[in-house]
Write an enzyme that holds these catalytic residues in place. Structure first.
Site, PDB file in Angstrom:
ATOM      1  N   PHE A   2       0.824  -1.207   0.000  1.00 54.02           N
ATOM      2  CA  PHE A   2       0.000   0.000   0.000  1.00 54.02           C
ATOM      3  C   PHE A   2       0.860   1.260   0.000  1.00 54.02           C
ATOM      4  CE2 PHE A   2      -3.110   3.079   1.705  1.00 54.02           C
ATOM      5  CZ  PHE A   2      -4.149   2.840   0.817  1.00 54.02           C
TER       6      PHE A   2
ATOM      7  N   GLY B 199     -10.549   4.364   3.326  1.00 58.27           N
ATOM      8  CA  GLY B 199     -11.593   4.206   2.325  1.00 58.27           C
ATOM      9  C   GLY B 199     -11.366   2.971   1.465  1.00 58.27           C
TER      10      GLY B 199
ATOM     11  N   SER C  52     -10.081   0.702  -1.093  1.00 52.94           N
ATOM     12  CA  SER C  52      -8.931   0.744  -2.007  1.00 52.94           C
ATOM     13  C   SER C  52      -8.097  -0.516  -1.869  1.00 52.94           C
ATOM     14  CB  SER C  52      -8.054   1.966  -1.692  1.00 52.94           C
ATOM     15  OG  SER C  52      -7.657   1.960  -0.330  1.00 52.94           O
TER      16      SER C  52
ATOM     17  N   ALA D  13      -4.161  -1.870  -3.096  1.00 55.48           N
ATOM     18  CA  ALA D  13      -2.884  -1.321  -3.529  1.00 55.48           C
ATOM     19  C   ALA D  13      -2.690  -1.451  -5.037  1.00 55.48           C
ATOM     20  CB  ALA D  13      -1.746  -2.019  -2.786  1.00 55.48           C
TER      21      ALA D  13
ATOM     22  N   LYS E 198     -14.829  -2.393   9.357  1.00 54.54           N
ATOM     23  CA  LYS E 198     -15.069  -3.089   8.083  1.00 54.54           C
ATOM     24  C   LYS E 198     -14.220  -4.359   7.995  1.00 54.54           C
ATOM     25  CE  LYS E 198     -11.131  -1.947   5.770  1.00 54.54           C
ATOM     26  NZ  LYS E 198     -10.301  -2.736   4.833  1.00 54.54           N
TER      27      LYS E 198
ATOM     28  N   THR F 210     -14.480  -4.564   0.964  1.00 54.95           N
ATOM     29  CA  THR F 210     -13.730  -5.551   1.733  1.00 54.95           C
ATOM     30  C   THR F 210     -14.511  -6.837   1.971  1.00 54.95           C
ATOM     31  OG1 THR F 210     -12.739  -3.659   2.870  1.00 54.95           O
ATOM     32  CG2 THR F 210     -12.292  -5.809   3.796  1.00 54.95           C
TER      33      THR F 210
ATOM     34  N   SER G 233      -9.142  -8.941  -0.536  1.00 57.74           N
ATOM     35  CA  SER G 233      -9.109  -8.542   0.875  1.00 57.74           C
ATOM     36  C   SER G 233      -8.554  -9.677   1.727  1.00 57.74           C
ATOM     37  CB  SER G 233     -10.520  -8.177   1.363  1.00 57.74           C
ATOM     38  OG  SER G 233     -10.570  -8.173   2.775  1.00 57.74           O
ATOM     39  N   ARG G 234      -7.487  -9.386   2.464  1.00 59.79           N
ATOM     40  CA  ARG G 234      -6.895 -10.405   3.337  1.00 59.79           C
ATOM     41  C   ARG G 234      -7.866 -10.820   4.442  1.00 59.79           C
ATOM     42  NH1 ARG G 234      -1.660  -6.840   4.465  1.00 59.79           N
ATOM     43  NH2 ARG G 234      -3.389  -5.374   4.577  1.00 59.79           N
ATOM     44  N   ASN G 235      -8.612  -9.865   4.969  1.00 58.01           N
ATOM     45  CA  ASN G 235      -9.558 -10.171   6.039  1.00 58.01           C
ATOM     46  C   ASN G 235     -10.683 -11.069   5.537  1.00 58.01           C
ATOM     47  OD1 ASN G 235      -8.757  -8.326   8.507  1.00 58.01           O
ATOM     48  ND2 ASN G 235      -8.508  -7.079   6.681  1.00 58.01           N
TER      49      ASN G 235
ATOM     50  N   GLU H  61      -5.431  -7.464   9.876  1.00 55.05           N
ATOM     51  CA  GLU H  61      -5.689  -6.431  10.872  1.00 55.05           C
ATOM     52  C   GLU H  61      -6.987  -6.676  11.634  1.00 55.05           C
ATOM     53  OE1 GLU H  61      -3.791  -4.197  11.949  1.00 55.05           O
ATOM     54  OE2 GLU H  61      -2.680  -3.122  10.395  1.00 55.05           O
TER      55      GLU H  61
END
Length: 319
Positions: A10, A129, A131, A133, A184, A241, A247-249, A269
């Site tokens: 990022f 917001g 996004s 990378a 989120k 997300t 999205s890693r989450n 995170e």
């Protein structure tokens, strides 16, 4: 001049976008070997096939960030305090823009609060917001929220950090923007778990909608304006997300739903944030059933069937 601390995907993407927008950018990384590799190849392996512009300087010399220009802090939320504390002499007394999302596990503080505590003479701000990378680095249209309580500085940062395909909207409601960016990730884990367990798209939509309600309740209890959560830093980031495997989450949630292990080297995170949010909600007296289920799933205290039952057995009420 724009400085960026943190040469992950990022931070590098922002550096590329701003450099292509005509800014001179200094990108600092703590690993000398990573810096040497980027200089040698002209790209960051975390962003393959994205050339580093000539007006982007990559360095491991923290002194290169000294000055009065803004510095973007592209470091994980749980490492933010240590990062600014270790380099306080270079970072203090200037605009600092946190680019992380979450709540500090040990204190319950958001990014701007951490900056204010560690560097009281700096001007804290937040860039958040919907996004990814790769999108930013490739110049794909992206809109973000710039949150800063200091109006004149917010306008200066908005102008300095905008690029042809990177549009920034500003707000003074830093607490609302922080809470949206933190929550989120928690709801993305729950959404991914619903999909991974085979519960379907309708279940995910329900998780997102009721998760948004949790987001708003927590934000208002923390002193935010409700309408902030309807913007990019809340609803916008939630929509992205909770629906994309980039999205890693969300991917982490899918692995939980499937009963599979997840790469421990990937930063998630939302895992730490979920625990921090659960503690904060208790202190504030805010009901957060989805967050509680996410924590229980992460800790292995319940399986997906039990988690579903916990949510479906809640009392019926008006929406």
């Amino acid at each position: 001049m724009i400085g960026i601390m943190g040469a992950g995907a990022f931070g590098t993407a922002l550096a590329v976008a701003l450099a292509l927008g005509g800014r001179d950018v200094v990108l600092w990384a703590r690993d000398p070997e990573a810096v040497a590799r980027m200089k040698r190849t002209g790209e960051n392996p975390r962003l393959p096939d994205v050339p580093l512009p000539e007006n982007l300087t990559v360095t491991d010399d923290i002194g290169s960030l000294a000055g009065d220009f803004p510095v973007l802090l592209a470091v994980p939320m749980q490492k933010l305090r240590d990062a600014v504390r270790d380099h306080a002499g270079v970072l203090d007394r200037r605009p600092l823009v946190a680019c992380c999302k979450g709540i500090e596990l040990t204190t319950g503080r958001g990014p701007s609060q951490v900056l204010a505590e560690e560097l009281p003479d700096a001007t804290p701000a937040l860039l958040t917001g919907p996004s990814f990378a790769a999108d930013i680095a490739r110049g794909l249209p992206t809109a973000l929220t710039l949150a800063c309580a200091h109006g004149p500085c917010a306008e200066e940062l908005q102008n300095a950090l905008s690029a042809p395909a990177l549009r920034l909207y500003r707000t003074e409601d830093v607490t609302g923007a922080e809470t949206g960016g933190a929550m989120k990730n928690v709801i993305a884990i729950a959404s991914g778990a619903a999909i991974g367990a085979g519960y379907g798209e309708s279940a995910r939509a329900a998780v997102m909608t009721r998760g948004y309600a949790e987001m708003v309740r927590l934000a208002v209890a923390r002193g935010a304006e409700e309408h902030t959560l309807a913007g990019l830093s809340g609803f916008g980031d939630l929509a992205l997300t909770c629906t994309s495997t980039l999205s890693r989450n969300y991917r982490f949630g899918i692995s939980i739903g499937e009963g599979q292990s997840f790469d421990p080297n990937v930063t998630v995170e939302g895992a730490a944030t979920a625990r921090a949010v659960q503690e904060a909600s208790k202190a504030l007296g805010v009901e957060m059933p989805i967050t509680q289920v996410v924590v229980a799933l992460i800790d292995g205290k319940v399986d997906m069937e039990t988690a579903l039952g916990m949510l479906l057995s809640r009392p019926l009420k008006e929406e």
